[in-house]
Design a protein around this motif. Structure first.
Motif, PDB file in Angstrom:
ATOM      1  N   LYS A 461     -27.247 -30.859  -6.204  1.00 16.49           N
ATOM      2  CA  LYS A 461     -26.662 -29.715  -6.525  1.00 16.49           C
ATOM      3  C   LYS A 461     -26.207 -29.978  -8.191  1.00 16.49           C
ATOM      4  O   LYS A 461     -25.776 -31.918  -7.991  1.00 16.49           O
ATOM      5  N   CYS A 462     -26.486 -29.492  -9.322  1.00 15.93           N
ATOM      6  CA  CYS A 462     -26.205 -30.085 -11.143  1.00 15.93           C
ATOM      7  C   CYS A 462     -24.978 -28.668 -11.316  1.00 15.93           C
ATOM      8  O   CYS A 462     -26.042 -27.914 -11.678  1.00 15.93           O
ATOM      9  N   THR A 463     -24.104 -28.404 -11.248  1.00 13.47           N
ATOM     10  CA  THR A 463     -23.249 -27.324 -11.766  1.00 13.47           C
ATOM     11  C   THR A 463     -22.550 -27.410 -12.215  1.00 13.47           C
ATOM     12  O   THR A 463     -21.983 -29.269 -13.079  1.00 13.47           O
ATOM     13  N   ALA A 464     -21.217 -27.637 -13.096  1.00 13.11           N
ATOM     14  CA  ALA A 464     -20.134 -27.740 -13.396  1.00 13.11           C
ATOM     15  C   ALA A 464     -19.477 -28.466 -13.042  1.00 13.11           C
ATOM     16  O   ALA A 464     -18.338 -28.887 -12.850  1.00 13.11           O
ATOM     17  N   GLU A 465     -19.335 -28.151 -11.584  1.00  9.53           N
ATOM     18  CA  GLU A 465     -18.816 -29.597 -10.717  1.00  9.53           C
ATOM     19  C   GLU A 465     -19.243 -30.961 -10.243  1.00  9.53           C
ATOM     20  O   GLU A 465     -18.277 -31.768 -10.198  1.00  9.53           O
ATOM     21  N   GLY A 466     -20.125 -31.254 -10.824  1.00  7.29           N
ATOM     22  CA  GLY A 466     -21.386 -32.287 -10.989  1.00  7.29           C
ATOM     23  C   GLY A 466     -22.260 -32.382 -10.903  1.00  7.29           C
ATOM     24  O   GLY A 466     -23.122 -31.164  -9.986  1.00  7.29           O
ATOM     25  N   GLY A 467     -23.136 -33.573 -10.812  1.00  6.35           N
ATOM     26  CA  GLY A 467     -24.492 -33.614 -10.728  1.00  6.35           C
ATOM     27  C   GLY A 467     -25.699 -33.755 -12.259  1.00  6.35           C
ATOM     28  O   GLY A 467     -26.603 -34.253 -11.771  1.00  6.35           O
ATOM     29  N   SER A 468     -24.171 -33.729 -12.881  1.00  4.58           N
ATOM     30  CA  SER A 468     -25.122 -33.422 -14.307  1.00  4.58           C
ATOM     31  C   SER A 468     -26.065 -35.056 -14.558  1.00  4.58           C
ATOM     32  O   SER A 468     -27.216 -35.286 -15.742  1.00  4.58           O
ATOM     33  N   ASP A 469     -25.225 -36.332 -13.873  1.00  4.20           N
ATOM     34  CA  ASP A 469     -26.113 -37.336 -14.191  1.00  4.20           C
ATOM     35  C   ASP A 469     -27.635 -37.566 -13.488  1.00  4.20           C
ATOM     36  O   ASP A 469     -27.942 -38.636 -14.003  1.00  4.20           O
ATOM     37  N   LEU A 470     -27.393 -36.805 -12.719  1.00  2.00           N
ATOM     38  CA  LEU A 470     -29.088 -37.018 -11.890  1.00  2.00           C
ATOM     39  C   LEU A 470     -30.119 -35.742 -13.069  1.00  2.00           C
ATOM     40  O   LEU A 470     -31.359 -36.287 -12.567  1.00  2.00           O
ATOM     41  N   ILE A 471     -29.796 -35.196 -14.424  1.00  3.13           N
ATOM     42  CA  ILE A 471     -30.876 -34.734 -14.723  1.00  3.13           C
ATOM     43  C   ILE A 471     -31.643 -35.863 -15.404  1.00  3.13           C
ATOM     44  O   ILE A 471     -32.466 -35.073 -15.597  1.00  3.13           O
ATOM     45  N   GLU A 472     -31.233 -37.037 -15.870  1.00  2.00           N
ATOM     46  CA  GLU A 472     -32.161 -37.664 -16.672  1.00  2.00           C
ATOM     47  C   GLU A 472     -33.165 -38.635 -15.795  1.00  2.00           C
ATOM     48  O   GLU A 472     -34.278 -38.362 -16.020  1.00  2.00           O
ATOM     49  N   PRO A 473     -32.966 -38.697 -14.172  1.00  5.86           N
ATOM     50  CA  PRO A 473     -33.552 -39.204 -13.988  1.00  5.86           C
ATOM     51  C   PRO A 473     -34.683 -38.217 -13.550  1.00  5.86           C
ATOM     52  O   PRO A 473     -36.313 -38.175 -13.277  1.00  5.86           O
ATOM     53  N   MET A 474     -34.130 -36.775 -13.508  1.00  5.53           N
ATOM     54  CA  MET A 474     -35.280 -35.592 -12.863  1.00  5.53           C
ATOM     55  C   MET A 474     -36.277 -35.595 -13.892  1.00  5.53           C
ATOM     56  O   MET A 474     -37.640 -35.568 -14.178  1.00  5.53           O
ATOM     57  N   ARG A 475     -35.615 -35.266 -15.252  1.00  7.52           N
ATOM     58  CA  ARG A 475     -36.627 -35.747 -16.288  1.00  7.52           C
ATOM     59  C   ARG A 475     -37.857 -36.442 -16.230  1.00  7.52           C
ATOM     60  O   ARG A 475     -38.802 -36.710 -16.852  1.00  7.52           O
ATOM     61  N   GLY A 476     -36.900 -37.613 -16.185  1.00 12.62           N
ATOM     62  CA  GLY A 476     -38.365 -39.345 -16.331  1.00 12.62           C
ATOM     63  C   GLY A 476     -38.959 -39.272 -15.107  1.00 12.62           C
ATOM     64  O   GLY A 476     -40.045 -40.505 -15.410  1.00 12.62           O
ATOM     65  N   SER A 477     -37.996 -39.299 -14.303  1.00 15.53           N
ATOM     66  CA  SER A 477     -38.665 -40.322 -12.620  1.00 15.53           C
ATOM     67  C   SER A 477     -39.502 -38.647 -11.931  1.00 15.53           C
ATOM     68  O   SER A 477     -39.138 -37.789 -12.006  1.00 15.53           O
ATOM     69  N   GLY A 478     -40.915 -39.844 -11.756  1.00 11.45           N
ATOM     70  CA  GLY A 478     -41.931 -38.555 -10.613  1.00 11.45           C
ATOM     71  C   GLY A 478     -41.353 -38.956  -9.137  1.00 11.45           C
ATOM     72  O   GLY A 478     -42.341 -39.144  -8.285  1.00 11.45           O
ATOM     73  N   GLU A 479     -40.255 -39.750  -9.042  1.00 13.84           N
ATOM     74  CA  GLU A 479     -40.002 -40.826  -8.269  1.00 13.84           C
ATOM     75  C   GLU A 479     -38.822 -40.348  -7.196  1.00 13.84           C
ATOM     76  O   GLU A 479     -38.285 -40.798  -6.585  1.00 13.84           O
ATOM     77  N   ARG A 480     -37.840 -39.757  -8.242  1.00  9.41           N
ATOM     78  CA  ARG A 480     -36.464 -39.492  -7.422  1.00  9.41           C
ATOM     79  C   ARG A 480     -36.421 -37.636  -8.104  1.00  9.41           C
ATOM     80  O   ARG A 480     -36.561 -37.652  -9.169  1.00  9.41           O
ATOM     81  N   CYS A 481     -34.597 -37.226  -7.268  1.00  8.23           N
ATOM     82  CA  CYS A 481     -34.345 -35.936  -8.402  1.00  8.23           C
ATOM     83  C   CYS A 481     -35.549 -34.692  -8.522  1.00  8.23           C
ATOM     84  O   CYS A 481     -36.055 -34.593  -9.526  1.00  8.23           O
TER      85      CYS A 481
END
Length: 774
Positions: A461-481
């Motif tokens: 989950k990535c909402t105002a409540e949290g999860g924004s820290d996973l945006i960068e690995p989602m953007r840059g990694s093909g191995e997670r998120c």
């Protein structure tokens, strides 16, 4: 015409056959010429006015932000003037206007004095960091400058609106625009780049700091009690940094403390369609003499309301009213046809339960519980009825969530596998939690079944409540998120180039928010060969394509205890705001099926006299495009004869593009990306088997062995090389000047090696006929 500069401008995709020549004028020793027209060159045996129909002339002027279109066959020429909408000609080509005549004519027609010092901005070169802008980026900047010059001439405030599709590079435009103003001496005071999110601020910093010398661009923040950007040429700030996000304040603290009135020469407002951060209009009102430039993908109007406030609404909520109509527009469809943004396949789906309406009595009979607490819900806490657009917001149906997740997961597995980058737009935080959990379950089961080790943070989950820290690995990694379940936190300001799918599990009414959400998937990612993305629509939101960007006045947001806030300031107000009532959850016993409603593609069509983006069934789009080809070539033999003639082939593709049919897009969406356009049309138009480029190369080399054996060794090498080049780059490779620079072909003598068989052009044509005849 020897004294007029011609600049050839190709679109990104070489396969579309579209080539334009920009006609430029030069002012003294200025660094860069100024495009004022487009020249369409025709063969000398053709009508010089061919292709000069009014619609195309107008489109060419607007697309390149020029005043004139000329068409010529080298003997005669015709012209079209954007300002007067007047076509003229044909005239003898020797009478083509000279450089001085064209310069004077442009100045008269536009009302711009090119000799005035401030007109120098039109002739400035781009920054070294972005010195190869796309044609529309250059056109947008020139259109903005022309508006500024006209406003100054008329004694009006300089207010400019640029509307470009998400992913078209608005930040690069801002960087070059500010750089050119700086070079023209127009930044006597600093420039301000204002945005509403940290992600946009960092993106602006990354681009603008490349364009300007080190230290010239600074982010606005407090540093040892001072403004860290105090001495910079370009200041980058968020509304929050300037103190513009607090509705309760009677003043903008940081802004008024650190910046006097009229502190800036230029103010660029990024994402200027948004008004969620309160009184950001204050920075514009305190700098009335500055050039105000709004950047947006969704220029909007405010629906009139009795309760709107005059000044702030005029600026923040109605950007068309404040900035004026966009001086330059570049749409999603234009960018997709040009190949600058990823093609989009729309898949419309609908959970079968969405045709049902639940009454209060039916909900009570299902023994509803509060989705948050598990306690039974009282009748007085229920609404009279619940329809599909209320699902997941006012009532939770677990079977529906599970069915939609299962359908989506199956489609991911069928088209590229489950480990793709996907954003799912949910109705509220609690809904996003449930979707993320179900997608994770499906993935874990898939991994177990296939003997694979699950990757970290598959669904989150990535909402105002949290999860924004996973945006960068989602953007840059093909191995997670991989699967981000959000409400509208990812609607704007987040670039995830490798995103493979945008999914709507929520209902929407705001076309602004919808376009911003779709824009998350439009970026091309060369590294992973992502040139298309899927748009999975489970709620009918794609009906918002082509609708006007009109927003109802925002309702005051009231904090209530016990609610979950899924919004982050989007325009829709549909983030599931704070609800004082329990959230009923029921098990319906419904079979939980999802109904496929069709595959669609975007196309511009005339709707009530206005060109709009429309979702057209993919098969219908393809059939109409093929029918257009069949009108020019009724048989495969005719088509092959047309295709081997470079000019005729390019005209055919040009006609398709002019009528908003994109062969590239169809090829990608039909799974024929490895085929040449020839095979696309041969397959769907003439029922031939579609060969991949390497397959056609191999068939040619095999079938023509006797021909190769009958000629000189060097000639044979060149003839075989033609097949090799087709295998690598298709028809376009055979029409490229680089064909003769290929090592094997060059060593064998290139064009000269074909002369023993006749004229090289005729021999090349015969090789093409044989290649496309296998």
């Amino acid at each position: 015409m020897d004294d007029i500069l011609l600049h050839q401008r190709r679109r990104r995709r070489s396969g579309n056959g579209r080539t334009d020549y920009l006609l430029c004028v030069q002012a003294g020793d200025m660094p860069k010429p100024l495009p004022v027209g487009v020249i369409e060159a025709k063969a000398e045996t053709e009508d010089p006015l061919k292709g000069m129909e009014q619609g195309k002339r107008y489109a060419e002027c607007v697309r390149f932000a020029v005043q004139y279109v000329f068409a010529t066959n080298g003997h005669w020429y015709g012209e079209f003037d954007l300002g007067t909408q007047m076509p003229d000609g044909p005239f003898p080509f020797p009478d083509f206007p000279s450089h001085d005549d064209l310069t004077a004519r442009y100045a008269t027609d536009t009302g711009i004095n090119l000799s005035a010092p401030e007109a120098a901005m039109l002739f400035m070169a781009d920054s070294a960091a972005f010195n190869k802008p796309r044609y529309y980026q250059d056109a947008a900047i020139r259109a903005a400058f022309e508006k500024v010059l006209r406003c100054r001439k008329d004694g009006e405030p300089a207010r400019v609106l640029l509307s470009l599709a998400t992913g078209a590079g608005k930040t690069v435009i801002a960087a070059n625009l500010l750089w050119r103003l700086h070079e023209a001496g127009q930044l006597a005071k600093p420039a301000l780049f204002l945005c509403d999110r940290d992600e946009l601020r960092e993106q602006a910093w990354e681009k603008l700091s490349k364009a300007f010398p080190k230290g010239s661009v600074r982010i606005v923040k407090t540093e040892r009690g001072q403004n860290a950007a105090k001495n910079a040429k370009v200041h980058i700030a968020t509304y929050q940094t300037l103190g513009l996000d607090d509705e309760d304040q009677s003043y903008a603290s940081f802004l008024t403390e650190h910046y006097p009135e009229n502190a800036f020469s230029v103010i660029v407002i990024d994402e200027c369609h948004r008004s969620a951060w309160g009184r950001w209009s204050e920075v514009l009102k305190r700098n009335p003499d500055a050039i105000h430039i709004g950047l947006t993908a969704t220029p909007r109007q405010l629906r009139e309301s009795k309760h709107q406030t005059a000044d702030d609404v005029a600026i923040t909520a109605n950007n068309l009213g404040y900035f004026g109509d966009p001086v330059y527009e570049y749409t999603l469809i234009q960018a997709q046809e040009d190949g600058y943004l990823a093609a989009c396949e729309i898949v419309k789906l609908k959970p079968s339960i969405d045709w049902k309406t639940f009454t209060r009595e039916e909900v009570l009979a299902a023994k509803p519980i509060d989705a948050r607490t598990g306690k039974y819900i009282l009748p007085e806490d229920l609404k009279t009825q619940y329809v599909a657009k209320n699902f997941d917001d006012d009532i939770l149906l677990p079977e529906r969530i599970n069915a939609m997740c299962a359908d989506l997961f199956k489609r991911l597995c069928e088209h590229g596998g489950p480990e793709q980058k996907v954003i799912i737009f949910c109705t509220r935080d609690l809904h996003a939690d449930r979707v993320a959990m179900q997608m994770q379950r499906l993935y874990a089961a898939w991994c177990k079944e296939n003997g694979q080790t699950p990757k970290d943070h598959y669904a989150f989950k990535c909402t105002a409540e949290g999860g924004s820290d996973l945006i960068e690995p989602m953007r840059g990694s093909g191995e997670r998120c991989f699967i981000a379940c959000t409400v509208d936190l990812l609607a704007t300001g987040v670039d995830i180039e490798r995103l493979n799918a945008v999914v709507f599990f929520r209902y929407l009414e705001s076309s602004i928010l919808f376009y911003q959400m779709v824009g998350r998937g439009t970026r091309i990612h060369e590294e992973t060969q992502k040139y298309k993305f899927w748009l999975y629509d489970y709620t009918g939101v794609t009906d918002l394509f082509g609708t006007d960007f009109i927003t109802a006045p925002a309702k005051p947001r009231i904090k209530k205890p016990g609610g979950d806030d899924g919004g982050d300031g989007g325009d829709d107000g549909g983030g599931g705001g704070d609800d004082p009532l329990p959230l009923p959850e029921i098990k319906t016993g419904h079979d939980g099926t999802v109904v496929m409603q069709g595959r669609y593609i975007l196309q511009e069509r005339l709707v009530d006299g206005v060109r709009r983006e429309v979702a057209v069934p993919l098969d219908e789009y393809r059939q109409e495009m093929v029918a257009r080809v069949l009108r020019e070539a009724a048989t495969l033999h005719d088509f092959r004869g047309l295709w081997v003639e470079t000019q005729k082939r390019r005209q055919l593709i040009d006609h398709l593009l002019g009528e908003h049919y994109s062969p590239d897009t169809v090829r990608e969406l039909m799974g024929l990306a490895e085929c040449d356009h020839f095979d696309l049309f041969a397959h769907y138009g003439y029922r031939e088997k579609a060969l991949k480029r390497p397959e056609r190369e191999a068939a040619y080399l095999s079938a023509q062995v006797p021909w190769f054996a009958s000629v000189d060794d060097k000639t044979a090498i060149v003839l075989k090389g033609i097949g090799h080049q087709f295998g690598l780059g298709g028809t376009d490779a055979l029409e490229s000047e680089y064909l003769w620079d290929m090592p094997d072909i060059r060593r064998a003598g290139g064009l000269a090696a074909l002369r023993p068989l006749g004229k090289p052009a005729d021999v090349l044509r015969e090789a093409k006929v044989r290649l496309f005849g296998v």
